[in-house]
Design an enzyme around this catalytic site. Structure first.
Site, short mmCIF file in Angstrom:
data_model
loop_
_atom_site.label_atom_id
_atom_site.label_comp_id
_atom_site.label_asym_id
_atom_site.label_seq_id
_atom_site.Cartn_x
_atom_site.Cartn_y
_atom_site.Cartn_z
CB ALA A 42 -14.33 -32.00 16.69
CE1 TYR A 174 -17.60 -44.98 13.58
CE2 TYR A 174 -15.34 -45.73 13.27
CZ TYR A 174 -16.64 -45.96 13.71
OH TYR A 174 -16.97 -47.16 14.29
CE LYS A 226 -9.01 -34.38 8.59
NZ LYS A 226 -9.65 -33.84 9.84
N GLY A 228 -2.41 -37.48 8.05
CA GLY A 228 -1.41 -37.33 9.09
C GLY A 228 -0.06 -36.88 8.57
CB ALA A 256 -3.29 -32.48 14.27
CG ASP A 258 -10.73 -30.87 15.59
OD1 ASP A 258 -11.38 -31.55 14.78
OD2 ASP A 258 -10.63 -31.17 16.80
#
Length: 316
Positions: A42, A174, A226, A228, A256, A258
């Site tokens: 990440a 997480y 975020k 999606g 996506a 990151d």
């Protein structure tokens, strides 16, 4: 949000964590077959995203003194990312990830990172990273999940960054395959209390606070949620802003989030307003979804307008 460019700054952005070798299967793992070899992680993805947009970026962590470690370092060097604070560990191997894409937006991930070189990142490694005098330090919740020493190093890095006057960015990120929610929540909550910027999905946010307003009351300056395909929302003391996801054909959803973080931090470094930062973040997330790999399809700054090109068009 703005971040100062004071004297003594060596890099604009410092990220720290574990970068591994990534094997991407072209079919079902259980059936064997061919795979591509790259790198993944990440914080490394964020570093490459910002570097491609023209910023001075460094990544810190540990890799093994092995050929896999050589590939990691070679990849960062090729992408213009400073690795002067990286430690080569002669006693542990570089970690490994196996990706099996079952559907365009569903990928199974198999970790081989227990006791890896990256998991041995420790507080003793932090001073070399902070010596780079970054304007922004970015960390994700994956790093403290790797080991007790990595958790200690995570806190040491963020505390040191605050002492130096750097902006602190934390992506909750997480990973249930690494630790339980009960184990993660207090550690992640302690990290976000050190942050100026917190990035999370809706379910991750509930691990660290009772909503964005609670984080703002704690002293966080911006909270980015975020969500999606539903886009993203930004919360500041001035109010709330929402940006839709860019419409693209999904090829691979890995990386996506990151990419989104890298785009947002790029906007911060440029001194852009909130709307521009959110728009750039959404653009990078779209580039990531529309291409295979964690970071390979991320845009260079000159390519940011490509998403607005006519569908099916050709650049001649």
């Amino acid at each position: 949000m703005t971040v100062s460019d004071g004297g003594g700054v060596t890099v604009d952005l410092l990220t720290a964590g574990e970068t591994m070798i990534a094997l991407r299967s072209t079919g079902l793992l259980r059936l064997g077959g061919s795979a591509t070899i790259s790198t993944a992680g990440a914080e490394g993805n964020v570093a490459i995203a910002a570097s491609r947009l023209g910023h001075r970026v460094a990544w810190a962590g540990r890799v093994g003194d092995d050929e896999s470690g050589n590939l990691v370092l070679r990849t960062f060097a090729a992408e213009g990312v400073d690795v002067s604070a990286v430690v080569r560990d002669p006693e542990r191997e570089t970690g490994l990830l196996l990706f099996e894409q079952r559907l365009p937006d569903l990928t199974r991930v198999e970790y081989h990172r227990r006791d890896s070189a990256g998991s041995r990142w420790s507080p003793e490694d932090v001073p070399a990273a902070l010596a780079l005098q970054p304007r922004i330090v970015h960390l994700t919740g994956i790093t403290p999940a790797l080991s007790p020493s990595a958790a200690e190093a995570s806190h040491a890095l963020l505390e040191g960054a605050r002492r130096q006057g750097a902006m602190v960015s934390v992506d909750v990120n997480y990973r249930s395959r690494l630790w339980t929610a009960e184990e993660a929540a207090p550690v992640l909550a302690s990290l976000v209390r050190l942050a100026d910027l917190v990035i999370a999905s809706p379910d991750e946010l509930s691990l660290v606070a009772d909503g964005p307003a609670a984080l703002l009351r704690q002293g966080v300056r911006e909270v980015i949620v975020k969500d999606g395909a539903h886009g993203a929302r930004a919360y500041t003391e001035e109010g709330e802003m929402q940006v839709p996801a860019r419409p693209v054909q999904a090829v691979d959803s890995i990386g996506a989030g990151d990419a989104f973080s890298g785009g947002y931090l790029s906007g911060v470094l440029d001194g852009a307003d909130l709307a521009t930062r959110m728009d750039r973040a959404a653009a990078l997330g779209a580039f990531a979804v529309a291409s295979r790999g964690d970071w390979e399809g991320l845009p260079f700054r000159s390519e940011l307008p490509l998403l607005r090109a006519a569908e099916g068009g050709a650049l001649r």
